[in-house]
Motif scaffolding. Structure first.
Motif, PDB file in Angstrom:
ATOM      1  N   MET A  14      -0.138   4.215   0.470  1.00 16.33           N
ATOM      2  CA  MET A  14      -0.810   5.242   1.276  1.00 16.33           C
ATOM      3  C   MET A  14      -0.997   4.771   2.708  1.00 16.33           C
ATOM      4  SD  MET A  14      -3.756   6.148  -1.525  1.00 16.33           S
ATOM      5  CE  MET A  14      -3.334   6.713  -3.168  1.00 16.33           C
ATOM      6  N   ARG A  15      -0.051   3.970   3.208  1.00 23.69           N
ATOM      7  CA  ARG A  15      -0.219   3.352   4.519  1.00 23.69           C
ATOM      8  C   ARG A  15      -0.388   4.390   5.630  1.00 23.69           C
ATOM      9  NH1 ARG A  15       3.751   0.257   4.332  1.00 23.69           N
ATOM     10  NH2 ARG A  15       2.621  -1.591   3.658  1.00 23.69           N
ATOM     11  N   ALA A  16       0.436   5.431   5.627  1.00 23.07           N
ATOM     12  CA  ALA A  16       0.359   6.433   6.696  1.00 23.07           C
ATOM     13  C   ALA A  16      -1.008   7.104   6.700  1.00 23.07           C
ATOM     14  CB  ALA A  16       1.464   7.469   6.524  1.00 23.07           C
ATOM     15  N   ARG A  17      -1.507   7.445   5.542  1.00 20.19           N
ATOM     16  CA  ARG A  17      -2.831   8.051   5.438  1.00 20.19           C
ATOM     17  C   ARG A  17      -3.912   7.050   5.843  1.00 20.19           C
ATOM     18  NH1 ARG A  17      -6.646  12.134   5.310  1.00 20.19           N
ATOM     19  NH2 ARG A  17      -7.907  12.062   3.409  1.00 20.19           N
ATOM     20  N   ASP A  33      -7.055   7.537  -2.480  1.00 24.31           N
ATOM     21  CA  ASP A  33      -7.349   8.385  -1.320  1.00 24.31           C
ATOM     22  C   ASP A  33      -8.455   9.326  -1.775  1.00 24.31           C
ATOM     23  OD1 ASP A  33      -7.468  10.423   0.576  1.00 24.31           O
ATOM     24  OD2 ASP A  33      -5.321  10.398   0.958  1.00 24.31           O
ATOM     25  N   GLU A  45      -3.672   4.677   8.003  1.00 24.41           N
ATOM     26  CA  GLU A  45      -3.670   4.491   9.455  1.00 24.41           C
ATOM     27  C   GLU A  45      -4.468   5.568  10.166  1.00 24.41           C
ATOM     28  OE1 GLU A  45      -2.603   1.940  11.067  1.00 24.41           O
ATOM     29  OE2 GLU A  45      -1.577   0.917   9.430  1.00 24.41           O
ATOM     30  N   THR A  46      -4.542   6.756   9.585  1.00 24.89           N
ATOM     31  CA  THR A  46      -5.275   7.851  10.221  1.00 24.89           C
ATOM     32  C   THR A  46      -6.655   8.077   9.612  1.00 24.89           C
ATOM     33  OG1 THR A  46      -4.237   9.482   8.751  1.00 24.89           O
ATOM     34  CG2 THR A  46      -3.136   9.019  10.855  1.00 24.89           C
ATOM     35  N   TYR A  95      -9.277   0.778   3.740  1.00 29.41           N
ATOM     36  CA  TYR A  95      -8.052   0.267   4.357  1.00 29.41           C
ATOM     37  C   TYR A  95      -8.342  -0.521   5.623  1.00 29.41           C
ATOM     38  CZ  TYR A  95      -3.200   0.368   6.054  1.00 29.41           C
ATOM     39  OH  TYR A  95      -1.952   0.026   6.506  1.00 29.41           O
ATOM     40  N   CYS A 122       0.834  -1.206   0.000  1.00 34.20           N
ATOM     41  CA  CYS A 122       0.000   0.000   0.000  1.00 34.20           C
ATOM     42  C   CYS A 122       0.870   1.257   0.000  1.00 34.20           C
ATOM     43  CB  CYS A 122      -0.923   0.011   1.219  1.00 34.20           C
ATOM     44  SG  CYS A 122      -1.879   1.544   1.377  1.00 34.20           S
TER      45      CYS A 122
END
Length: 197
Positions: free
Chosen positions: A109-112, A157, A114-115, A185, A107
């Protein structure tokens, strides 16, 4: 030595001295979203078990299934069963447990995620996405939407939410080149947890 099934050799994993077939994640598109698209998961699990595709597990009511060793024709078999038993034409997309692990691991966009796990979605199609799928999707996307490809998965996203997106299912199918469906996600992680347990 690989176990032979009606679909050929299947990878096995050893647990407590017994062999377990590789799980498949099976995604149904557009069920339980309107008055005419009702598909109770308990009834579907029972039908899949009767058809020899179980024991089936499901996650929430939006068409997320875990099946043991579905085989290469699992999409066609599940789609045909739903049409025969429930009278619904439902696009079906399946991946093995190993494929799902690779999809989640890749992925971009993992950081996005997670939030904002309900804003970031993974888009998967029956066949590999067309070479120009990302470009075609971006041509219809809103300015706040970010679209990236990672292998055979496309991650989106949706910015301020998918509800306002112009990426309609028919357009997505045409851009991808075959029937497609998306999961957010959080659902992707939950399905990963289910096939890893």
């Amino acid at each position: 030595m690989p176990l032979l099934t009606a679909w050929g050799p299947v990878r096995q994993s050893c647990r407590w001295g017994e062999y377990r077939l590789t799980d498949h994640i099976v995604l149904l598109r557009g069920v339980n979203v309107g008055a005419t698209r009702k598909l109770p998961m308990a009834d579907l699990r029972a039908a899949l078990d009767e058809a020899g595709l179980g024991p089936a597990r499901s996650y929430i009511q939006s068409g997320n299934l875990i099946l043991p060793a579905g085989g290469p024709d699992v999409e066609e078999r599940v789609s045909a069963l739903i049409a025969d038993r429930f009278g619904l034409q439902v696009p079906v997309v399946a991946r093995t447990a190993d494929q799902w692990r690779a999809i989640v691991a890749a992925c971009p966009m993992r950081a996005r995620g997670e939030t904002a796990g309900n804003i970031v979605h993974v888009l998967l199609s029956r066949a590999a996405p067309a070479a120009d799928a990302v470009e075609r999707l971006r041509s219809r996307a809103r300015d706040c939407e970010i679209i990236e490809r990672a292998g055979e998965a496309i991650w989106i996203d949706f910015g301020d939410g998918a509800g306002q997106s112009r990426l309609a299912p028919a357009f997505i199918d045409k851009a991808m080149g075959s029937p497609a469906t998306a999961r957010n996600y959080r659902t992707a992680l939950k399905l990963l947890e289910m096939v890893s347990s």
